[in-house]
Design a protein around this motif. Structure first.
Motif, PDB file in Angstrom:
ATOM      1  N   SER A 141      17.495   0.735  -2.863  1.00  0.00           N
ATOM      2  CA  SER A 141      16.849   0.423  -4.145  1.00  0.00           C
ATOM      3  C   SER A 141      15.410  -0.046  -3.933  1.00  0.00           C
ATOM      4  O   SER A 141      14.622  -0.076  -4.866  1.00  0.00           O
ATOM      5  N   LEU A 142      15.067  -0.371  -2.682  1.00  0.00           N
ATOM      6  CA  LEU A 142      13.694  -0.755  -2.355  1.00  0.00           C
ATOM      7  C   LEU A 142      12.721   0.333  -2.778  1.00  0.00           C
ATOM      8  O   LEU A 142      11.632   0.058  -3.277  1.00  0.00           O
ATOM      9  N   PHE A 143      13.136   1.592  -2.578  1.00  0.00           N
ATOM     10  CA  PHE A 143      12.230   2.703  -2.850  1.00  0.00           C
ATOM     11  C   PHE A 143      12.442   3.327  -4.222  1.00  0.00           C
ATOM     12  O   PHE A 143      11.733   4.235  -4.591  1.00  0.00           O
ATOM     13  N   THR A 144      13.456   2.840  -4.964  1.00  0.00           N
ATOM     14  CA  THR A 144      13.745   3.510  -6.226  1.00  0.00           C
ATOM     15  C   THR A 144      13.491   2.648  -7.462  1.00  0.00           C
ATOM     16  O   THR A 144      13.156   3.168  -8.511  1.00  0.00           O
ATOM     17  N   THR A 145      13.632   1.316  -7.354  1.00  0.00           N
ATOM     18  CA  THR A 145      13.453   0.476  -8.540  1.00  0.00           C
ATOM     19  C   THR A 145      12.030  -0.059  -8.592  1.00  0.00           C
ATOM     20  O   THR A 145      11.297  -0.029  -7.592  1.00  0.00           O
ATOM     21  N   PHE A 146      11.649  -0.592  -9.774  1.00  0.00           N
ATOM     22  CA  PHE A 146      10.321  -1.182  -9.925  1.00  0.00           C
ATOM     23  C   PHE A 146      10.153  -2.308  -8.908  1.00  0.00           C
ATOM     24  O   PHE A 146      11.068  -3.104  -8.699  1.00  0.00           O
ATOM     25  N   THR A 147       8.960  -2.366  -8.279  1.00  0.00           N
ATOM     26  CA  THR A 147       8.813  -3.221  -7.106  1.00  0.00           C
ATOM     27  C   THR A 147       9.105  -4.696  -7.366  1.00  0.00           C
ATOM     28  O   THR A 147       9.595  -5.383  -6.490  1.00  0.00           O
TER      29      THR A 147
ATOM     30  N   TYR B 149       0.818  -1.217   0.000  1.00  0.00           N
ATOM     31  CA  TYR B 149       0.000   0.000   0.000  1.00  0.00           C
ATOM     32  C   TYR B 149       0.851   1.265   0.000  1.00  0.00           C
ATOM     33  O   TYR B 149       0.382   2.333  -0.366  1.00  0.00           O
ATOM     34  N   LEU B 150       2.099   1.155   0.490  1.00  0.00           N
ATOM     35  CA  LEU B 150       2.945   2.349   0.587  1.00  0.00           C
ATOM     36  C   LEU B 150       3.244   2.864  -0.815  1.00  0.00           C
ATOM     37  O   LEU B 150       3.860   2.156  -1.610  1.00  0.00           O
ATOM     38  N   PRO B 151       2.834   4.091  -1.139  1.00  0.00           N
ATOM     39  CA  PRO B 151       3.012   4.581  -2.509  1.00  0.00           C
ATOM     40  C   PRO B 151       4.452   4.445  -3.006  1.00  0.00           C
ATOM     41  O   PRO B 151       4.686   4.142  -4.172  1.00  0.00           O
ATOM     42  N   ALA B 152       5.437   4.608  -2.114  1.00  0.00           N
ATOM     43  CA  ALA B 152       6.829   4.586  -2.566  1.00  0.00           C
ATOM     44  C   ALA B 152       7.266   3.220  -3.078  1.00  0.00           C
ATOM     45  O   ALA B 152       8.151   3.128  -3.918  1.00  0.00           O
ATOM     46  N   VAL B 153       6.689   2.133  -2.568  1.00  0.00           N
ATOM     47  CA  VAL B 153       7.130   0.812  -3.018  1.00  0.00           C
ATOM     48  C   VAL B 153       6.026   0.053  -3.747  1.00  0.00           C
ATOM     49  O   VAL B 153       6.241  -1.059  -4.210  1.00  0.00           O
TER      50      VAL B 153
ATOM     51  N   ALA C  52      -1.886   8.066  -8.768  1.00  0.00           N
ATOM     52  CA  ALA C  52      -1.472   6.929  -7.946  1.00  0.00           C
ATOM     53  C   ALA C  52      -2.455   6.718  -6.793  1.00  0.00           C
ATOM     54  O   ALA C  52      -2.830   7.670  -6.116  1.00  0.00           O
ATOM     55  N   PRO C  53      -2.883   5.482  -6.594  1.00  0.00           N
ATOM     56  CA  PRO C  53      -3.808   5.230  -5.483  1.00  0.00           C
ATOM     57  C   PRO C  53      -3.056   5.297  -4.163  1.00  0.00           C
ATOM     58  O   PRO C  53      -1.878   4.957  -4.093  1.00  0.00           O
TER      59      PRO C  53
ATOM     60  N   THR D 219       1.281   1.804  -7.796  1.00  0.00           N
ATOM     61  CA  THR D 219       1.718   3.124  -8.236  1.00  0.00           C
ATOM     62  C   THR D 219       2.291   3.038  -9.645  1.00  0.00           C
ATOM     63  O   THR D 219       1.954   3.842 -10.518  1.00  0.00           O
ATOM     64  N   ASN D 220       3.157   2.015  -9.864  1.00  0.00           N
ATOM     65  CA  ASN D 220       3.744   1.845 -11.196  1.00  0.00           C
ATOM     66  C   ASN D 220       2.674   1.635 -12.249  1.00  0.00           C
ATOM     67  O   ASN D 220       2.707   2.239 -13.321  1.00  0.00           O
ATOM     68  N   VAL D 221       1.711   0.755 -11.921  1.00  0.00           N
ATOM     69  CA  VAL D 221       0.648   0.452 -12.875  1.00  0.00           C
ATOM     70  C   VAL D 221      -0.144   1.718 -13.195  1.00  0.00           C
ATOM     71  O   VAL D 221      -0.431   2.018 -14.358  1.00  0.00           O
TER      72      VAL D 221
END
Lengths: 311, 299
Positions: B59-65, A143-147, A161-162, A151-153
Motif C-alpha cells: 500500500s506504500l506505492f498505491t495509497t495517498f502518501t 522524490y520517488l514519483p511512485a510515493v 508529475a515532477p 505527484t498527487n498534488v
C-alpha cells in the motif's frame, strides 16, 4: 581577562609543566588523528606502485617515489573537474538560499508580536537532529514519483508529475536536502546572537519611527555580520565536502554517477579502484582548496568584521 | 512658562526608564505565516515517514502518501526480526559511539579549553591556533588516511576505529575555552591555589563544576556530530554487527534496490532511528548554550 600562574607559586618548576600535561591528551589525539593523517596523505600522494613483470610474484609490486605525477594525473582528470564544477554550482545555489532563509527566519523570530514563534523555532531547528543520511533517505522517498505527495498534488492541479531525480534537476534535489538539514542550525546561531544585542540599541531608532523592516536591514544585519561570516565559513567547508546526500540519493536514481562530487571521486578511487595514491593526491588538492577558500573568505571580510574585536 | 510645562512630558517620553507608547498586542500575520511555512517545510518529511511507517509494503506505492495504514506493528516486527534483530544492535552501537565518544570528547575539550583560557605559558597561542586550524581542515578528507593508518595497526573494523577519531574536536576546545574564560573567575582559582590544592584537583573540584553548562553543550554537539557522521564508520567498519544505525540503514536501502519489500523495513527503521534523537533534542534544548556558538557568551 586570563590569569597567569606566575613565579609566585612555590611549586615553580612543577607548576610550569601543568599546562602542557593538561593539554597532552588533546595534543596527542590531534597529532594522531589530524596531523598524522594529513602527513600520511601527503606522503602517499607522492608515491606510486611499480609493477614489475606480470605483477604476480611476491616482490613484483613495489612502492616507489612518484614526485608530482599523481597530482598531474589527478588534475588532468576531466572527472575531477566536472565533479568540482558540480560542487561549485551546488554551493552557489545552496549557500544563498540556506543562509538567506536562516537570516530571514532569525530576523522574523526576533521581531515582536510573532505568533507561535516557539513552535516555528523548534520545528525549523528539528532537522538538525536528523542525520544527513536519514534526511537524504526521507527526501529520496519523497522524490520517488511512485510515493511522492508532489505527484498527487500535481495530479490534482492537472500538471505533469515532477520528477526531481532525473537529469539536471537532481542538483536541486540535493540542494533541497542540504537546505532542509542546515537552515535551522544557522537560524539558531543567528537568532542567538540577535538575542545578545542589548535592546536599548533599538530604542532610539524605534522612537524615530523606524519600521521593523528598516530596523532589521539598517541595524540588526550589520550587527550580525560576525555571526554571518562564521556561519558562512562553516557552511562553505561543509559544502565542499558534500558526500552523504548524493551517495544516498544515488541508491534511488541513475542520474548520479559514482564520482558526482570530488569526495565521492576520492572514495571511489581509494576503495573501488584501489588506487590510494591518486585518492591521496586528490584529497590533498581538495584540502588545500578548502583551506584557501575559507581563509580567503575570512581575509576578504576580516577588515569589516573582526577589526580588533577578536578575542 | 507655558512652553516649559508643555515640554516636560515630551522629554519624559524620551526617557528610556519610563514605558513607551503601549505596544499594540495584535499578531504580526505576515512574519507568523512565513515562519509557519518554514515549520511546515521542516516537518513535512517527518510527517511523511510517520504516515509511511504505518503502511504495508504494497500500500506504500498505491495509497495517498499521507494516508495512514494499519500496519505499524507488522512493520515494527519485520524490523525486529530482520537479520535476527540486527537493527537494534545498530541503534545500540550508535548510542555507544555517540555517547561514549561525546562524553570523552567533552572532557578532553573541557580540560584543554580550561588550560588555554586560564594558564599563561610559552606556546599557548601557537597551540591554540594549530588546534583551531583543525576546524578548517576538511574533516571528511581525513577519513581515508585515518583508515589507512588504523589499518596498519590493525584497528579498522573495531569500535576504537570510530571512537578514537571522534574524541578530538577543535570546535569543542574552542567553545570550552570561551566558556572557561567567561565562567571561571581567576580569583577562585587563586584562592584554591593559596589553600594548597593541586592543579588537577582544582580543575576537577572547582573549574569543572563551573564549566558544566558549557560542557553539556560541547557534549550535545559532539553527540549529534558522531550520531550523524556517516563517512567515518562507513569507511572504518566492515562487520555489520558493529555498524551504527546510519551505515546499517544505508546498506538496507541499497539492498532495497533489488528487494523493494525492504523499503518498508527501511522506512520504519528511519522513523525509529530519528525518534530518540528528536526526543533527546526536545528534552535537552534548554541545556544548549547556543550563545557560545554565536560568540555572544556572557559570564
Amino acid at each position: 581577562m586570563s590569569s597567569a600562574v606566575t613565579g609566585r607559586s612555590r611549586r615553580g618548576a612543577a607548576s610550569r609543566r601543568v599546562p602542557y600535561l593538561f593539554l597532552a591528551p588533546a595534543i596527542v589525539l590531534f597529532t594522531l588523528f589530524v596531523v598524522l593523517p594529513i602527513g600520511y596523505a601527503i606522503y602517499l600522494s607522492l608515491r606510486k606502485v611499480k609493477v614489475s613483470g606480470l605483477g604476480l610474484g611476491r616482490n613484483s609490486r613495489k612502492e616507489i617515489f612518484a614526485g608530482l605525477e599523481n597530482y598531474r594525473e589527478a588534475l588532468a582528470d576531466p572527472e575531477l573537474w566536472s565533479s568540482a564544477g558540480r560542487v561549485l554550482a551546488y554551493g552557489a545555489i545552496l549557500l544563498p538560499i540556506m543562509l538567506g532563509l536562516a537570516l530571514l527566519f532569525a530576523l522574523l523570530l526576533d521581531r515582536p508580536r510573532v505568533g507561535l514563534a516557539r513552535f516555528s523555532r523548534l520545528a525549523i531547528f528539528l532537522p538538525y537532529a536528523v542525520p544527513g543520511l536519514i534526511a537524504s533517505m526521507l527526501w529520496g522517498f519523497l522524490y520517488l514519483p511512485a510515493v511522492s505527495p508532489f505527484t498527487n498534488v500535481a495530479e490534482w492541479l492537472g500538471l505533469p508529475a515532477p520528477d526531481p531525480l532525473t537529469g539536471n534537476s537532481v542538483i536541486f534535489a540535493i540542494v533541497n536536502i542540504a537546505v532542509w538539514g542546515g537552515v535551522g542550525f544557522n537560524m539558531i546561531v543567528l537568532f542567538t546572537s540577535l538575542r545578545a544585542i542589548p535592546g536599548e540599541i533599538y530604542e532610539s531608532a524605534l522612537l524615530d519611527g523606524c519600521t521593523q523592516f528598516q530596523l532589521a536591514v539598517r541595524i540588526k544585519i550589520p550587527l550580525l555580520l560576525p555571526s554571518l561570516i562564521m556561519t558562512t565559513v562553516f557552511s562553505l567547508i561543509a559544502t565542499l565536502q558534500v558526500f552523504t546526500e548524493p551517495l544516498t540519493v544515488r541508491s534511488l536514481t541513475n542520474s548520479i554517477s559514482s564520482t558526482w562530487t570530488p569526495l565521492m571521486k576520492i572514495y571511489s578511487d581509494a576503495f573501488a579502484q584501489n588506487d590510494i595514491y591518486s585518492a591521496a593526491a586528490t584529497s590533498v588538492v581538495i584540502a588545500g582548496v578548502t583551506l584557501v577558500i575559507s581563509f580567503g573568505f575570512l581575509r576578504l571580510v576580516q577588515r569589516q568584521a573582526f577589526g580588533g574585536e577578536h578575542r | 512658562m507655558t512652553t516649559l510645562t508643555s515640554s516636560v512630558p515630551a522629554r519624559s517620553d524620551l526617557d528610556p526608564g519610563t514605558p513607551r507608547r503601549r505596544e499594540p498586542t495584535r499578531t504580526a500575520w505576515l512574519p507568523t505565516a512565513v515562519l509557519l511555512i518554514g515549520a511546515f517545510y521542516c516537518l513535512l518529511p517527518v510527517a511523511w515517514v510517520v504516515a509511511a511507517s504505518t503502511k504495508s509494503g504494497s500500500s506504500l506505492f498505491t495509497t495517498f502518501t499521507f494516508a495512514p495504514g494499519g500496519d505499524l506493528l507488522d512493520n515494527l516486527s519485520d524490523l525486529s526480526t530482520y537479520g535476527d534483530g540486527i537493527y537494534w544492535r545498530w541503534l545500540a552501537n550508535s548510542l555507544l559511539y555517540a555517547g561514549v565518544g561525546g562524553a570523552i570528547s567533552a572532557l578532553v575539550s573541557g580540560l584543554s579549553g580550561y588550560t588555554l583560557a586560564k594558564f599563561r605559558f610559552p606556546g599557548r597561542d601557537a597551540i591554540f591556533n594549530v588546534l583551531l586550524a583543525g576546524v578548517l581542515v576538511p574533516g571528511v578528507t581525513l577519513a581515508i588516511p585515518q583508515y589507512l593508518l588504523l589499518a596498519k595497526v590493525g584497528l579498522t573494523d573495531t569500535y576504537w576505529s570510530v571512537l578514537l577519531p571522534s574524541i578530538i574536536s577543535p570546535f569543542g576546545i574552542y567553545l570550552a575555552r570561551i566558556y572557561a574564560a567567561a565562567a571561571v573567575p581567576d580569583t577562585v582559582l587563586e584562592a584554591a591555589r593559596t589553600d594548597g590544592a593541586g592543579e588537577l584537583r582544582i580543575f576537577g573540584r572547582v573549574a569543572l563544576p563551573m564549566m558544566l553548562p558549557g560542557l553539556v553543550t560541547v557534549f550535545l554537539f559532539q553527540f549529534v556530530a558522531i550520531w550523524n557522521n556517516f563517512l567515518l564508520p562507513f569507511v572504518m567498519i566492515s562487520s555489520d554487527g558493529r555498524f551504527p544505525v546510519t551505515v546499517g540503514l544505508f546498506t538496507l536501502l541499497n539492498q532495497g534496490q533489488t528487494v523493494p519489500a525492504l523499503y518498508s523495513v527501511v522506512i520504519i527503521g528511519v522513523l525509529v532511528s530519528i525518534l530518540p534523537l528528536i526526543a533527546l533534542f526536545l528534552l535537552l534544548q534548554r541545556y544548549w548554550r547556543l550563545d557560545l556558538v554565536s560568540g555572544a557568551v556572557k559570564g
